[in-house]
Design a protein around this motif. Structure first.
Motif, PDB file in Angstrom:
ATOM      1  N   ARG A   1     -17.297 -17.140   2.398  1.00 40.84           N
ATOM      2  CA  ARG A   1     -18.635 -16.694   2.020  1.00 40.84           C
ATOM      3  C   ARG A   1     -18.582 -15.740   0.828  1.00 40.84           C
ATOM      4  O   ARG A   1     -19.356 -15.878  -0.131  1.00 40.84           O
ATOM      5  CB  ARG A   1     -19.327 -16.024   3.211  1.00 40.84           C
ATOM      6  CG  ARG A   1     -19.801 -17.012   4.266  1.00 40.84           C
ATOM      7  CD  ARG A   1     -20.390 -16.307   5.467  1.00 40.84           C
ATOM      8  NE  ARG A   1     -20.852 -17.269   6.474  1.00 40.84           N
ATOM      9  CZ  ARG A   1     -22.108 -17.706   6.567  1.00 40.84           C
ATOM     10  NH1 ARG A   1     -23.038 -17.240   5.752  1.00 40.84           N
ATOM     11  NH2 ARG A   1     -22.447 -18.584   7.493  1.00 40.84           N
ATOM     12  N   LEU A   2     -17.685 -14.782   0.880  1.00 41.05           N
ATOM     13  CA  LEU A   2     -17.608 -13.820  -0.223  1.00 41.05           C
ATOM     14  C   LEU A   2     -17.174 -14.500  -1.513  1.00 41.05           C
ATOM     15  O   LEU A   2     -17.631 -14.135  -2.606  1.00 41.05           O
ATOM     16  CB  LEU A   2     -16.670 -12.674   0.139  1.00 41.05           C
ATOM     17  CG  LEU A   2     -17.116 -11.793   1.303  1.00 41.05           C
ATOM     18  CD1 LEU A   2     -16.165 -10.617   1.485  1.00 41.05           C
ATOM     19  CD2 LEU A   2     -18.546 -11.304   1.128  1.00 41.05           C
ATOM     20  N   ASP A   3     -16.303 -15.487  -1.403  1.00 41.03           N
ATOM     21  CA  ASP A   3     -15.927 -16.277  -2.584  1.00 41.03           C
ATOM     22  C   ASP A   3     -17.156 -16.946  -3.198  1.00 41.03           C
ATOM     23  O   ASP A   3     -17.369 -16.919  -4.413  1.00 41.03           O
ATOM     24  CB  ASP A   3     -14.901 -17.354  -2.206  1.00 41.03           C
ATOM     25  CG  ASP A   3     -13.476 -16.889  -2.377  1.00 41.03           C
ATOM     26  OD1 ASP A   3     -13.256 -15.907  -3.113  1.00 41.03           O
ATOM     27  OD2 ASP A   3     -12.579 -17.508  -1.782  1.00 41.03           O
ATOM     28  N   ALA A   4     -17.963 -17.574  -2.352  1.00 44.36           N
ATOM     29  CA  ALA A   4     -19.158 -18.267  -2.832  1.00 44.36           C
ATOM     30  C   ALA A   4     -20.118 -17.298  -3.503  1.00 44.36           C
ATOM     31  O   ALA A   4     -20.724 -17.613  -4.542  1.00 44.36           O
ATOM     32  CB  ALA A   4     -19.851 -18.983  -1.677  1.00 44.36           C
ATOM     33  N   TYR A   5     -20.221 -16.078  -2.948  1.00 46.58           N
ATOM     34  CA  TYR A   5     -21.190 -15.116  -3.483  1.00 46.58           C
ATOM     35  C   TYR A   5     -20.716 -14.509  -4.801  1.00 46.58           C
ATOM     36  O   TYR A   5     -21.521 -14.323  -5.726  1.00 46.58           O
ATOM     37  CB  TYR A   5     -21.467 -14.028  -2.447  1.00 46.58           C
ATOM     38  CG  TYR A   5     -21.966 -14.567  -1.124  1.00 46.58           C
ATOM     39  CD1 TYR A   5     -22.507 -15.846  -1.030  1.00 46.58           C
ATOM     40  CD2 TYR A   5     -21.874 -13.833   0.047  1.00 46.58           C
ATOM     41  CE1 TYR A   5     -22.951 -16.367   0.179  1.00 46.58           C
ATOM     42  CE2 TYR A   5     -22.324 -14.332   1.258  1.00 46.58           C
ATOM     43  CZ  TYR A   5     -22.846 -15.600   1.321  1.00 46.58           C
ATOM     44  OH  TYR A   5     -23.276 -16.112   2.526  1.00 46.58           O
ATOM     45  N   GLN A   6     -19.419 -14.244  -4.907  1.00 48.18           N
ATOM     46  CA  GLN A   6     -18.955 -13.698  -6.184  1.00 48.18           C
ATOM     47  C   GLN A   6     -18.989 -14.776  -7.273  1.00 48.18           C
ATOM     48  O   GLN A   6     -19.308 -14.491  -8.426  1.00 48.18           O
ATOM     49  CB  GLN A   6     -17.576 -13.061  -6.052  1.00 48.18           C
ATOM     50  CG  GLN A   6     -16.427 -13.983  -5.724  1.00 48.18           C
ATOM     51  CD  GLN A   6     -15.087 -13.232  -5.650  1.00 48.18           C
ATOM     52  OE1 GLN A   6     -15.012 -12.022  -5.835  1.00 48.18           O
ATOM     53  NE2 GLN A   6     -14.023 -13.969  -5.372  1.00 48.18           N
ATOM     54  N   GLN A   7     -18.739 -16.022  -6.907  1.00 48.57           N
ATOM     55  CA  GLN A   7     -18.827 -17.104  -7.875  1.00 48.57           C
ATOM     56  C   GLN A   7     -20.275 -17.356  -8.309  1.00 48.57           C
ATOM     57  O   GLN A   7     -20.529 -17.822  -9.429  1.00 48.57           O
ATOM     58  CB  GLN A   7     -18.222 -18.380  -7.289  1.00 48.57           C
ATOM     59  CG  GLN A   7     -16.712 -18.322  -7.144  1.00 48.57           C
ATOM     60  CD  GLN A   7     -16.144 -19.475  -6.347  1.00 48.57           C
ATOM     61  OE1 GLN A   7     -16.804 -20.495  -6.135  1.00 48.57           O
ATOM     62  NE2 GLN A   7     -14.907 -19.324  -5.872  1.00 48.57           N
ATOM     63  N   ALA A   8     -21.230 -17.020  -7.435  1.00 49.27           N
ATOM     64  CA  ALA A   8     -22.645 -17.186  -7.767  1.00 49.27           C
ATOM     65  C   ALA A   8     -23.151 -16.078  -8.676  1.00 49.27           C
ATOM     66  O   ALA A   8     -24.282 -16.166  -9.167  1.00 49.27           O
ATOM     67  CB  ALA A   8     -23.475 -17.234  -6.493  1.00 49.27           C
ATOM     68  N   GLY A   9     -22.338 -15.040  -8.886  1.00 48.85           N
ATOM     69  CA  GLY A   9     -22.735 -13.976  -9.797  1.00 48.85           C
ATOM     70  C   GLY A   9     -22.918 -12.612  -9.177  1.00 48.85           C
ATOM     71  O   GLY A   9     -23.360 -11.675  -9.864  1.00 48.85           O
ATOM     72  N   ALA A  10     -22.610 -12.455  -7.876  1.00 42.90           N
ATOM     73  CA  ALA A  10     -22.728 -11.142  -7.247  1.00 42.90           C
ATOM     74  C   ALA A  10     -21.841 -10.134  -7.966  1.00 42.90           C
ATOM     75  O   ALA A  10     -20.711 -10.441  -8.350  1.00 42.90           O
ATOM     76  CB  ALA A  10     -22.344 -11.224  -5.774  1.00 42.90           C
TER      77      ALA A  10
END
Length: 253
Positions: free
Chosen positions: A151-160
């Motif tokens: 989940r955190l990978d997906a969120y940082q890749q989304a621009g978080a």
């Protein structure tokens, strides 16, 4: 890099973010030297007589941001899940926050679809590029921690700009998250967990206090009224009427 973002990337000290629930509490924290202040969704909801975490406090949260966002400290707003399942509606709320002076937003996934949460993050960054997005996963808060890294990978890749995993307290787990991530890690402070120096040594860059201060204030009020009822003078620090009145005035300096 914005001033608020820079506070997440300095070597020392880590960013300790107290969470306010009204103008006076925010001003009091600022007067104690805190350059950045967050809001607490529980405090906002409780003051309005609404449940926390149910997307019912959008208007109350925006009103608080309007009251706080023009003050000289940096304001990050706890916006629960963005108050909508529609990324564009979440983005519109983010634009409204930025317009009243907020510099950051906290968005939680509530263990829902990580793809949807990533879409919300992308929509917010497109609508308000300067707004610092702290993307929260509730894998430890509501679950056993499974799926946190994905989940955190997906969120940082989304621009978080930062990711948040409330509920994780084990030094080994925290250290592993820090090593894995490309963005700063936010941890929720707990009195039974690692101390601030220990979290800093683990590489944590931001520590939030969440609803702790609001709950502590309510607990102190209950203790005081109990002492008065029992015929004793209440203990603890009590700011004067004039001091609180001054904190409540927007023109206070």
């Amino acid at each position: 890099m914005t001033t608020f973002a820079a506070l997440h990337h300095t070597d020392t000290p880590l960013l300790l973010l107290p969470n306010a629930w009204d103008h006076a509490s925010a001003r009091a924290f600022a007067d104690r030297g805190f350059r950045a202040i967050g809001t607490t969704s529980l405090g906002v909801a409780a003051a309005a007589g609404l449940p926390d975490g149910t997307s019912d406090t959008r208007d109350e949260t925006l009103r608080l941001a309007l009251a706080l966002g023009s003050d000289p400290y940096l304001l990050s707003v706890d916006a629960e899940d963005g108050y909508s399942e529609d990324p564009e509606k979440v983005a519109e709320f983010a634009r409204e926050l930025a317009a009243v002076g907020a510099v950051g937003i906290n968005l939680e996934d509530r263990l829902g679809s990580p793809t949807l949460h990533a879409a919300k993050i992308q929509a917010v960054k497109a609508a308000a590029p300067g707004l610092f997005v702290n993307a929260r996963t509730d894998t430890y808060w509501l679950g056993d921690g499974e799926g946190t890294l994905d989940r955190l990978d997906a969120y940082q890749q989304a621009g978080a700009d930062c990711v948040f995993a409330p509920g994780v307290t084990g030094p080994r787990e925290i250290g592993a998250l820090v090593k894995h991530l490309a963005v700063p890690l936010n941890i929720l402070y707990t009195p039974t967990g690692p101390t601030l120096p220990q979290l800093a040594d683990l590489g944590v860059r931001r520590v939030s206090l969440g609803s702790l201060l609001y709950r502590r204030a309510l607990g102190a009020a209950l203790e005081a009224v109990g002492e008065v009822r029992e015929g004793r003078a209440p203990g603890g620090a009590v700011p004067s009427y004039d001091a609180v009145d001054a904190l409540s005035r927007r023109e206070a300096t």
